[in-house]
Design a protein around this motif. Sequence first.
Motif, PDB file in Angstrom:
ATOM      1  N   SER A  24      10.273  -5.788   3.744  1.00 43.63           N
ATOM      2  CA  SER A  24       9.597  -4.493   3.689  1.00 43.63           C
ATOM      3  C   SER A  24      10.418  -3.429   2.971  1.00 43.63           C
ATOM      4  CB  SER A  24       9.216  -4.031   5.091  1.00 43.63           C
ATOM      5  OG  SER A  24      10.387  -3.931   5.851  1.00 43.63           O
ATOM      6  N   THR A  25      11.751  -3.579   2.950  1.00 45.89           N
ATOM      7  CA  THR A  25      12.529  -2.536   2.302  1.00 45.89           C
ATOM      8  C   THR A  25      13.119  -2.988   0.974  1.00 45.89           C
ATOM      9  OG1 THR A  25      14.501  -3.238   3.457  1.00 45.89           O
ATOM     10  CG2 THR A  25      13.214  -1.506   4.495  1.00 45.89           C
ATOM     11  N   SER A  26      12.969  -4.269   0.649  1.00 52.92           N
ATOM     12  CA  SER A  26      13.714  -4.791  -0.496  1.00 52.92           C
ATOM     13  C   SER A  26      13.071  -4.516  -1.850  1.00 52.92           C
ATOM     14  CB  SER A  26      13.929  -6.291  -0.347  1.00 52.92           C
ATOM     15  OG  SER A  26      14.934  -6.532   0.602  1.00 52.92           O
ATOM     16  N   PHE A  27      11.793  -4.153  -1.860  1.00 49.81           N
ATOM     17  CA  PHE A  27      11.122  -4.024  -3.156  1.00 49.81           C
ATOM     18  C   PHE A  27      10.594  -2.610  -3.367  1.00 49.81           C
ATOM     19  CE2 PHE A  27      10.774  -8.444  -1.776  1.00 49.81           C
ATOM     20  CZ  PHE A  27      11.422  -9.058  -2.828  1.00 49.81           C
ATOM     21  N   GLY A  28      10.359  -2.273  -4.656  1.00 45.83           N
ATOM     22  CA  GLY A  28       9.751  -0.987  -4.979  1.00 45.83           C
ATOM     23  C   GLY A  28      10.751   0.137  -5.065  1.00 45.83           C
ATOM     24  N   VAL A  29      10.241   1.368  -4.933  1.00 44.85           N
ATOM     25  CA  VAL A  29      11.084   2.521  -5.235  1.00 44.85           C
ATOM     26  C   VAL A  29      12.111   2.780  -4.133  1.00 44.85           C
ATOM     27  CG1 VAL A  29       9.707   4.374  -4.233  1.00 44.85           C
ATOM     28  CG2 VAL A  29      10.970   4.773  -6.356  1.00 44.85           C
TER      29      VAL A  29
ATOM     30  N   ARG B 163       0.808  -1.223   0.000  1.00 46.67           N
ATOM     31  CA  ARG B 163       0.000   0.000   0.000  1.00 46.67           C
ATOM     32  C   ARG B 163       0.840   1.271   0.000  1.00 46.67           C
ATOM     33  NH1 ARG B 163      -0.329  -2.576   4.687  1.00 46.67           N
ATOM     34  NH2 ARG B 163       0.133  -1.502   6.639  1.00 46.67           N
ATOM     35  N   ILE B 164       1.960   1.239   0.720  1.00 45.72           N
ATOM     36  CA  ILE B 164       2.783   2.463   0.772  1.00 45.72           C
ATOM     37  C   ILE B 164       3.322   2.785  -0.613  1.00 45.72           C
ATOM     38  CG2 ILE B 164       4.881   3.480   1.756  1.00 45.72           C
ATOM     39  CD1 ILE B 164       4.271   1.818   4.272  1.00 45.72           C
TER      40      ILE B 164
END
Lengths: 266, 152
Positions: free
Chosen positions: B28-33, A74-75
């Motif tokens: 929680s920190t490994s994916f996305g921007v 979601r974030i």
Amino acid sequence: MFEGAIIGQYVPGESMVHRLDPRTKLILTIIMMTVVFMASSGWGLALSVGVIFFLIWLTGIPLSIYLRGIRSFRILIIITFGFQLFLVPGEPLLQWNFIHISREGLTLGGLMALRLVVVLLLAQFLTFTTSPMALIDGIEKLLSPLNKVGVPAHEMAMVMSIALRFIPIFFMEADRIIRAQVSRGADFESGNVITRLKPLTSIIAPLFIKAFQRADDLALAMEARGYQGGEGRTRLREIRLRRLDLLFLSTGLMVALGIRLIEVYV
Amino acid sequence: MRQSRTTKIARAGLIAALYAVLCLIFTSTSFGVIQFRPAEALTVLPILFPEAIGGIFAGVIIANMFGGLGLIDIVFGSLISLVAAYLTWRFRHSFIAYLSPIILNAVFVSLYLHSFFRYPYWLSVVSIGISETAVVLLLGYPLISYLKKNLH
């Protein structure tokens, strides 16, 4: 200790989609993703989202499970929306001090957030209905024509299957090492990012050394069982394209073309 | 140490497993921007072991199969890592080995995030660049020094 790992996303089932060849699902996912990314009108987008929901319905996995997966992103979805909302110039909808929200920003933000949700849904469509091992078999088969130009497709698939086999073991090992370090006073949870990084070496280094010792044993065991590389290797479960696969692939292609044609001519 | 082809495949497999496990531990920190991936510390391994190139490539594919943006990350993310790992090995005697994963990830991951989701390009170059630098220098570099001392 671990932050909600998502390992083992595969949801076993008997649905039509579960029974498809992994290659079919990979190609379908690529087709649908292309359609969504090329959609230039509200119509095209609505139709392709409709098709994706139909595919999801065919998997027989409750929508709530898909939504739970989306919720953990979601974030990222909010950030994606926010970037466009606040940064795209255009006809102002709201202006307050330095905050500027434009109609174009709102539309683009919505579009990008929707794209992200669709991409995540498709990722889940693939991984929920296909076991990681089957997915790797599919990737290997799709890449096998590249063998001729020197791409070691079999070796890559072997590397990935070994990795899958060892993930749960390393997971437990990492957990044990972290507990051992914490019991000796290591602190992984306070301080800023930089100070939190340093003690991580004390997890990665021993894990790596153990991995290396295992690699030698594993190679010995493989060779003892006659492993000689890809040539002439047989498998326990052969994957092959059946009539159902051809039906899905041809329908998928026709639907994708149909959506494009509707977009261009309507 | 034995160095057969099978040994190399086994090592690559275990490096891939390690990469994926580290991504899963720090989901929680490994994916996305935001892309703060402690697993990226392993990208400097080709300095010591050429088989790590394939291992990292496979590790990124598997990690992105479980997390990430599905096919987009599986295809583009892993190809970028493959090229970066190859360059790290190619320039293993110079500082370029450490720069390659930092620069390639910052420049090209941002490029596809920008073209697919219109993330501001330079902002993501800077953000991925900073986190990648932190991981490579603060985790990767000590890891290589430690392994040089303990494995040879």
